[in-house]
Design an enzyme around this catalytic site. Structure first.
Site, PDB file in Angstrom:
ATOM      1  N   GLN B  43       0.835  -1.206   0.000  1.00  0.00           N
ATOM      2  CA  GLN B  43       0.000   0.000   0.000  1.00  0.00           C
ATOM      3  C   GLN B  43       0.864   1.248   0.000  1.00  0.00           C
ATOM      4  O   GLN B  43       2.069   1.202   0.220  1.00  0.00           O
ATOM      5  CB  GLN B  43      -0.890   0.004   1.240  1.00  0.00           C
ATOM      6  CG  GLN B  43      -0.096  -0.079   2.538  1.00  0.00           C
ATOM      7  CD  GLN B  43      -0.869  -0.727   3.671  1.00  0.00           C
ATOM      8  OE1 GLN B  43      -2.086  -0.705   3.672  1.00  0.00           O
ATOM      9  NE2 GLN B  43      -0.156  -1.284   4.628  1.00  0.00           N
ATOM     10  N   HIS B  74      -7.344   2.710  20.603  1.00  0.00           N
ATOM     11  CA  HIS B  74      -6.517   1.619  21.151  1.00  0.00           C
ATOM     12  C   HIS B  74      -6.946   1.221  22.563  1.00  0.00           C
ATOM     13  O   HIS B  74      -6.917   0.048  22.915  1.00  0.00           O
ATOM     14  CB  HIS B  74      -5.035   2.012  21.116  1.00  0.00           C
ATOM     15  CG  HIS B  74      -4.524   2.158  19.716  1.00  0.00           C
ATOM     16  ND1 HIS B  74      -3.953   3.320  19.249  1.00  0.00           N
ATOM     17  CD2 HIS B  74      -4.548   1.298  18.676  1.00  0.00           C
ATOM     18  CE1 HIS B  74      -3.627   3.162  17.974  1.00  0.00           C
ATOM     19  NE2 HIS B  74      -3.973   1.950  17.599  1.00  0.00           N
ATOM     20  N   ASP B  98       0.922  -0.472  14.138  1.00  0.00           N
ATOM     21  CA  ASP B  98       1.217   0.867  14.671  1.00  0.00           C
ATOM     22  C   ASP B  98       1.636   0.813  16.137  1.00  0.00           C
ATOM     23  O   ASP B  98       2.107   1.804  16.696  1.00  0.00           O
ATOM     24  CB  ASP B  98       0.009   1.806  14.492  1.00  0.00           C
ATOM     25  CG  ASP B  98      -1.253   1.273  15.156  1.00  0.00           C
ATOM     26  OD1 ASP B  98      -1.154   0.628  16.209  1.00  0.00           O
ATOM     27  OD2 ASP B  98      -2.348   1.510  14.620  1.00  0.00           O
ATOM     28  N   GLU B 118       1.967  -8.396  11.878  1.00  0.00           N
ATOM     29  CA  GLU B 118       1.716  -7.276  10.962  1.00  0.00           C
ATOM     30  C   GLU B 118       2.240  -7.669   9.583  1.00  0.00           C
ATOM     31  O   GLU B 118       3.320  -8.222   9.461  1.00  0.00           O
ATOM     32  CB  GLU B 118       2.430  -6.022  11.478  1.00  0.00           C
ATOM     33  CG  GLU B 118       2.556  -4.882  10.498  1.00  0.00           C
ATOM     34  CD  GLU B 118       1.218  -4.299  10.040  1.00  0.00           C
ATOM     35  OE1 GLU B 118       0.333  -4.068  10.881  1.00  0.00           O
ATOM     36  OE2 GLU B 118       1.054  -4.080   8.824  1.00  0.00           O
ATOM     37  N   GLY B 150      -1.824 -12.410   8.862  1.00  0.00           N
ATOM     38  CA  GLY B 150      -2.388 -12.924  10.106  1.00  0.00           C
ATOM     39  C   GLY B 150      -3.035 -14.291   9.941  1.00  0.00           C
ATOM     40  O   GLY B 150      -2.929 -15.167  10.815  1.00  0.00           O
ATOM     41  N   ASP B 167      -6.913  -6.214  14.769  1.00  0.00           N
ATOM     42  CA  ASP B 167      -6.869  -4.766  14.581  1.00  0.00           C
ATOM     43  C   ASP B 167      -6.505  -4.459  13.129  1.00  0.00           C
ATOM     44  O   ASP B 167      -5.405  -4.028  12.822  1.00  0.00           O
ATOM     45  CB  ASP B 167      -5.817  -4.181  15.546  1.00  0.00           C
ATOM     46  CG  ASP B 167      -5.641  -2.690  15.372  1.00  0.00           C
ATOM     47  OD1 ASP B 167      -6.530  -2.042  14.794  1.00  0.00           O
ATOM     48  OD2 ASP B 167      -4.603  -2.169  15.829  1.00  0.00           O
ATOM     49  N   SER B 168      -7.429  -4.722  12.220  1.00  0.00           N
ATOM     50  CA  SER B 168      -7.197  -4.359  10.819  1.00  0.00           C
ATOM     51  C   SER B 168      -7.935  -3.045  10.595  1.00  0.00           C
ATOM     52  O   SER B 168      -8.887  -2.735  11.284  1.00  0.00           O
ATOM     53  CB  SER B 168      -7.710  -5.444   9.889  1.00  0.00           C
ATOM     54  OG  SER B 168      -9.065  -5.693  10.149  1.00  0.00           O
TER      55      SER B 168
END
Lengths: 366, 291
Positions: B43, B74, B98, B118, B150, B167-168
Site C-alpha cells: 500500500q 486503542h 502501529d 503485521e 495474520g 486490529d485491521s
C-alpha cells in the site's frame, strides 16, 4: 476530415483507401497517457501493424506489445530496441522464443505450466509475466476465453515458475475489449493485490502489473471520455500499487480512431424491392473487423433525400460478404463515395486479398 | 474513496486530507505539510503534520491513525476485554503494526507475551519514526513482532492465546484474508477456552453490513458475542464498533475491579463508566444485528 478534402485525395489515390491521421494518432496517445499518468503504454501492434503507426508512436516514446516474429520485424525496421517491447503471446514455439531472445532481453507472457518449461533453456535471458484470466462475457471480445490462468490458480503458477528458476516479475490480465466500465480492471487488480501480498511475503519480487488493454472508443455507441473511464483505475493503482511499475497494452484505443475509409459504389441492383449496393471494400478487406472484431463503424455520405431499404455488400463473389442489411439510405449512384470512421483497429490488420481484390491502400494525412 | 486535494487559500497551508464515505460526505483535515510518503508492496503510506489532529497517517489514502484521537481507539480495542479476563497472559494482535494496541495491553502486568502479526513492515517502521509515543511498546521484552499475513500465521502456528485482537484498519485493507469465515474459525481454534477475541468492525452505520456479517459468522463459532461502540473523531462516520467473542460466555459477566484501578490511571478515555456504556447499543444497531 472534410468531405471535399477526402474527395480530392480520393481523386489522387483511388478507392478503397484508408487515410491514416497522424494528428489523431498523436492526440489519442497523449490523451491516454494523460488519463493514465505514470503508466507505460505498450501499443498492441496486432491491432494495426502499419509501419507508419509504429513509427509515429515511436517518436512519442511509446512502448510496444508484440506477439510474433513478424511483429518484431516491424519494430526492427523502425529501429526500436527490445527494451521497449514485451512479447505477449501466451503460446510460443521454441523458435519464437529464440527469435525474441536474440532480439533482446524481453518480457514474455505465460499462462500454463507447459509453457514454463519452454523458457528453461533461456531462463537467464528473459523475464516473465503470468497472465491471469478475468472473465468478462459482457464485453465486445472476451479475451479471457482463450488465454489466461484463472485467478485462483495464478499464484500456484507463479510459484511453479519461481521453483523452475524462472524470473517472474509481473502479472498481466486482459479485462476484455471495448469495455463499457472500468469495474473489471478493479476486480482484476483486487486479485493482483492478493497475489502481490503473497509474493512480497515469500520474497518473490513482483515489479510489474500489466493492466492490458480494452479501453473503449466511439463506434456507433458513444463511450465515457478516457479520463473519466480511467479515473477509478488510477485511484486504485495509487492506493495500492504505487511501488509497482504499471504498464498497459492499448491497441484499439490508439489505432482505432486514426483511420478513415473511403469506398465507392461499384454497382447497384434492385432485388426484391431492396437496393443492393456493391462497394469496392468488404469483409475480406478492411471490414474484416465486422467479422472478427464484431465492430460497427460510423458511416457518412454526402447525399441526402428520400430513403429506401437498402443492403451494403462487399465486392467479392462470396455471399457472406455483406456489410449491412435493411439499412435506410438515399438512392446512391454508381461511383458514389461512402466514408467510414474508426476504421483503424482490427481492419486492415486482418484484411486479405481474397478473390484478387487487393487490400485498401493506406495514405498518411495530417 | 479517499483522496488528497490541494488547492490554494489566502493564508497558511493549502493541503487538505479528505476522508470520505463513498465520496459523498466525510471529514477533511487541514495539513501543515506532508512529512512522509512512500510505498510498500502492499500500500501507499503517508504521514502528514496537521493543525488539529497532530500527526496523521494514511494507508492507501485512508486516514488510519491520528495523534489526537488514536488513544480512544486503542484503549477501547484492548481494555474492555483485558479487564473482563481474570488473568490475560498470552496475547496475539493481528494487524496493529502501529503499536497502539500493544502499548495498551502491556499496561496489564498479567501479560507475559504479546505477538504482533503485521503484514507490512513499512507501517511499523513509519510509526516508530513519527509516532514515538505510540510505538514505545516495541521495546518491551514481552513483545514479539512477526511480519506475516495474520491468517497464515494463525493457521501455521499452534499456540493458544488468552486474548486475540484483530486490529485491521479498513474493509478494503491489505489483507482480504481477514474477512473470511475461514479466518474466524482459525481464530476460534487458537483461542484458549476461557479466552476472548475482539474484532474491529468499523462503522456500524456506513459499514453496517460488515458488522452484521462478522456478528453472524462469529455467533456460529462462539458461545457469546458482544458488540460495543465508541465515538471516534477521525472516523468520517464518527463512530467505531467492536465485536468481542468468547467460547465461554461467562467471562463477559466479569470485571476485574482490582486491576482496573491501575489501568484507569494511565488512560485518557477508558474508565469503568465508559466500559459499561460502550455495551449499551442504540436501537438501530440492535435491529441491524437481529436482521
Amino acid at each position: 476530415m472534410e468531405f471535399s478534402k477526402i474527395q480530392e485525395l480520393v481523386a489522387r489515390h483511388g478507392t478503397p483507401v484508408l487515410f491514416l491521421s497522424e494528428s489523431r494518432l498523436r492526440d489519442g496517445y497523449r490523451n491516454l497517457k494523460a488519463a493514465l499518468p505514470g503508466v507505460d503504454l505498450y501499443y498492441a501492434v496486432k491491432s494495426n501493424a502499419t509501419r507508419e503507426i509504429v513509427s509515429i508512436l515511436n517518436t512519442e516514446d511509446a512502448f510496444f506489445d508484440v506477439c510474433t516474429n513478424g511483429e518484431i520485424d516491424i519494430l526492427k525496421s523502425c529501429d526500436i530496441t527490445a527494451d521497449r517491447c514485451i512479447h505477449t503471446h501466451p503460446i510460443k514455439r521454441d523458435s519464437d522464443i529464440r527469435y525474441a531472445v536474440e532480439y533482446g532481453k524481453p518480457w514474455f507472457v505465460a499462462d500454463n505450466e507447459d509453457e514454463l518449461y519452454k523458457f528453461i533453456p533461456y531462463k537467464d535471458k528473459l523475464r516473465l509475466l503470468i497472465r491471469m484470466s478475468i472473465q468478462n462475457p459482457g464485453c465486445l471480445v472476451n479475451l479471457s476465453a482463450k488465454f489466461g490462468v484463472v485467478p485462483e490458480k495464478t499464484w500456484d503458477l507463479i510459484i511453479k515458475a519461481h521453483d523452475l528458476g524462472l524470473n517472474v516479475g509481473g502479472i498481466s490480465f486482459h479485462a476484455g475489449s471495448q469495455n463499457e466500465s472500468p469495474l473489471k480492471y478493479i476486480e482484476a487488480l483486487e486479485y493482483c493485490r492478493d497475489i502481490c501480498k503473497k509474493a512480497a511475503l515469500k520474497g518473490i519480487n513482483i515489479e510489474v502489473i500489466d493492466i492490458g488493454g480494452g479501453f473503449p472508443i466511439n463506434y456507433l455507441t458513444p463511450v465515457l471520455p478516457m479520463a473519466q473511464f480511467c479515473q477509478p483505475i488510477v485511484d486504485y493503482l495509487d492506493r495500492y500499487f504505487s511501488s509497482y511499475r504499471i504498464i498497459a497494452e492499448p491497441g484499439r484505443v490508439l489505432s482505432g480512431p486514426t483511420m478513415t475509409l473511403a469506398t465507392k459504389v461499384m454497382g447497384r441492383s434492385l432485388r426484391n424491392e431492396r437496393w443492393w449496393y456493391y462497394l469496392d471494400e468488404g469483409v475480406y478487406g478492411s471490414f474484416s473487423g465486422k467479422m472478427y472484431d464484431h465492430a460497427d463503424y460510423p458511416m457518412f455520405l454526402e447525399r441526402t433525400g428520400e430513403r429506401f431499404n437498402s443492403v451494403l455488400a462487399g465486392p467479392t463473389c462470396d455471399s457472406i460478404d455483406v456489410l449491412y442489411e435493411n439499412i435506410s439510405l438515399p438512392l446512391l449512384e454508381i461511383g458514389e463515395m461512402l466514408i467510414f470512421e474508426s476504421m483503424g483497429a482490427y481492419t486492415t490488420a486482418s484484411a486479405s486479398n481474397f478473390n484478387g481484390f487487393p487490400k485498401a491502400k493506406i495514405v498518411v494525412v495530417d | 474513496m479517499n483522496s488528497l486535494i490541494k488547492f490554494t487559500t489566502e493564508s497558511g497551508s493549502s493541503l487538505w486530507i479528505k476522508n470520505l464515505i463513498h465520496g459523498m460526505s466525510g471529514l477533511t483535515i487541514r495539513a501543515k505539510h506532508a512529512v512522509f510518503c512512500d510505498s510498500s508492496p502492499f500500500q501507499k503510506i503517508e504521514v502528514f503534520d496537521t493543525y488539529s489532529f497532530g500527526m496523521v497517517m494514511c494507508l492507501g489514502g485512508t486516514v488510519v491513525l491520528t495523534e489526537y484521537d488514536s488513544d480512544i481507539y486503542h484503549e477501547m480495542m484492548t481494555h474492555p476485554v483485558m479487564l473482563m479476563m481474570k488473568k490475560p497472559q498470552r496475547i496475539c494482535i493481528i494487524g496493529g503494526g502501529d503499536g497502539g494496541c500493544l502499548r495498551e495491553v502491556l499496561k496489564h502486568d498479567t501479560v507475559s507475551s504479546v505477538v504482533i502479526v503485521e503484514i507490512d513492515k513499512m507501517v511499523t517502521d513509519t510509526v516508530k519514526r513519527f509516532f514515538s509515543d505510540l510505538s514505545k511498546g516495541f521495546d518491551d521484552p514481552r513483545a514479539q513482532v512477526v511480519y506475516d499475513d495474520g491468517y497464515n500465521y494463525l493457521k501455521s502456528n499452534m499456540d493458544k492465546f488468552d486474548v486475540i485482537i484483530v486490529d485491521s484498519y479498513d474493509p478494503g485493507g491489505p489483507v482480504g484474508s481477514l474477512e473470511t469465515a475461514d479466518f474466524y474459525s482459525i481464530v476460534a481454534q487458537r483461542l484458549a477456552d476461557d479466552g476472548i477475541v475482539v474484532f474491529q468492525t468499523y462503522s456500524p452505520t456506513v459499514n453496517g453490513e460488515f458488522l452484521r456479517n462478522t456478528y453472524r459468522s462469529a455467533s456460529a463459532l462462539f458461545q457469546k458475542t458482544k458488540p460495543y461502540i465508541c465515538s471516534m473523531h477521525s472516523f468520517p462516520e464518527g463512530i467505531c464498533s467492536f465485536l468481542a467473542c468468547a467460547k465461554n460466555g461467562n467471562v463477559f459477566e466479569n470485571f476485574e475491579k482490582s486491576r482496573y484501578e491501575s489501568i484507569a490511571e494511565c488512560c485518557n478515555y477508558y474508565n469503568d463508566d465508559v466500559h459499561t456504556g460502550a455495551f449499551l447499543l442504540p436501537q438501530h444497531i440492535k435491529r441491524l444485528l437481529r436482521s
